[in-house]
Design a protein around this motif. Structure first.
Motif, PDB file in Angstrom:
ATOM      1  N   UNK A 115       0.861  -1.188   0.000  1.00 36.34           N
ATOM      2  CA  UNK A 115       0.000   0.000   0.000  1.00 36.34           C
ATOM      3  C   UNK A 115       0.890   1.228   0.000  1.00 36.34           C
ATOM      4  N   UNK A 116       0.689   2.101  -0.973  1.00 33.54           N
ATOM      5  CA  UNK A 116       1.452   3.331  -1.081  1.00 33.54           C
ATOM      6  C   UNK A 116       0.538   4.472  -0.668  1.00 33.54           C
ATOM      7  N   UNK A 117       0.637   4.872   0.587  1.00 35.73           N
ATOM      8  CA  UNK A 117      -0.287   5.846   1.157  1.00 35.73           C
ATOM      9  C   UNK A 117      -0.195   7.196   0.443  1.00 35.73           C
ATOM     10  N   UNK A 118       1.002   7.652   0.126  1.00 36.09           N
ATOM     11  CA  UNK A 118       1.164   8.959  -0.503  1.00 36.09           C
ATOM     12  C   UNK A 118       0.430   9.073  -1.832  1.00 36.09           C
ATOM     13  N   UNK A 119       0.291   7.973  -2.527  1.00 39.43           N
ATOM     14  CA  UNK A 119      -0.321   7.999  -3.848  1.00 39.43           C
ATOM     15  C   UNK A 119      -1.685   7.317  -3.900  1.00 39.43           C
ATOM     16  N   UNK A 141      -6.818   3.994  -5.443  1.00 43.38           N
ATOM     17  CA  UNK A 141      -7.817   4.269  -4.421  1.00 43.38           C
ATOM     18  C   UNK A 141      -8.427   5.663  -4.549  1.00 43.38           C
ATOM     19  N   UNK A 142      -8.039   6.419  -5.566  1.00 44.81           N
ATOM     20  CA  UNK A 142      -8.602   7.761  -5.732  1.00 44.81           C
ATOM     21  C   UNK A 142     -10.085   7.671  -6.058  1.00 44.81           C
ATOM     22  N   UNK A 143     -10.888   8.514  -5.436  1.00 46.05           N
ATOM     23  CA  UNK A 143     -12.329   8.475  -5.761  1.00 46.05           C
ATOM     24  C   UNK A 143     -12.578   9.008  -7.171  1.00 46.05           C
ATOM     25  N   UNK A 144     -13.556   8.447  -7.820  1.00 44.33           N
ATOM     26  CA  UNK A 144     -13.947   8.903  -9.163  1.00 44.33           C
ATOM     27  C   UNK A 144     -15.015   9.980  -9.003  1.00 44.33           C
TER      28      UNK A 144
END
Length: 145
Positions: A115-119, A141-144
């Motif tokens: 898991x890359x929290x920063x990205x 994991x970015x919301x659409x």
């Protein structure tokens, strides 16, 4: 780190209330010694590489065929009483091959996740980490909107 090794001396109940029941009941040095070696390896690697960790470095650590003990000792081979074997063939490493190589995955590492929290990403590979070639698959994991 996620290695099925628990270190908390407490837990939480269904009402999210802290209890005195230790999580170590589900996996500690005695109950799950193979998970403990993976935990200590990840712990020591994180400590030794503090400030230098990125997804690629972590991915390399996840391919490790040796392990590090709780005291910080590197173990590359272990004995079954008759012969010395590479540690990863006895399932004591982050990338373990217990059950045969390249045969079945019984009792082995079947995938790896970072898991890359920063990205806001989770990178993962399917299959043993040391065998996965190419770029890791990425789940964004970015919301659409």
């Amino acid at each position: 780190m996620a290695t099925n090794h628990f270190v908390a001396n407490h837990s939480y109940d269904a009402n999210n209330e802290r209890t005195d029941f230790p999580m170590t009941f589900f996996g500690d040095e005695d109950y799950a010694p193979l998970s403990a070696t993976r935990y200590h390896t990840a712990f020591w690697q994180a400590k030794m590489n503090f400030g230098k960790l990125d997804a690629d470095k972590i991915r390399k650590i996840w391919t490790s065929h040796s392990y590090i003990t709780k005291k910080g000792e590197l173990v590359e081979k272990i004995t079954n009483g008759k012969e010395w074997l590479p540690a990863h063939l006895a399932s004591r490493t982050i990338c373990s091959h217990d059950g045969g190589y390249p045969e079945t995955y019984i009792g082995s590492t079947t995938d790896t996740k970072i898991a890359t929290v920063d990205f806001n990403q989770v990178r993962y590979s399917v299959g043993r980490p040391c065998e996965y070639e190419g770029m890791a698959r990425t789940f964004d994991l970015h919301p659409k909107y």
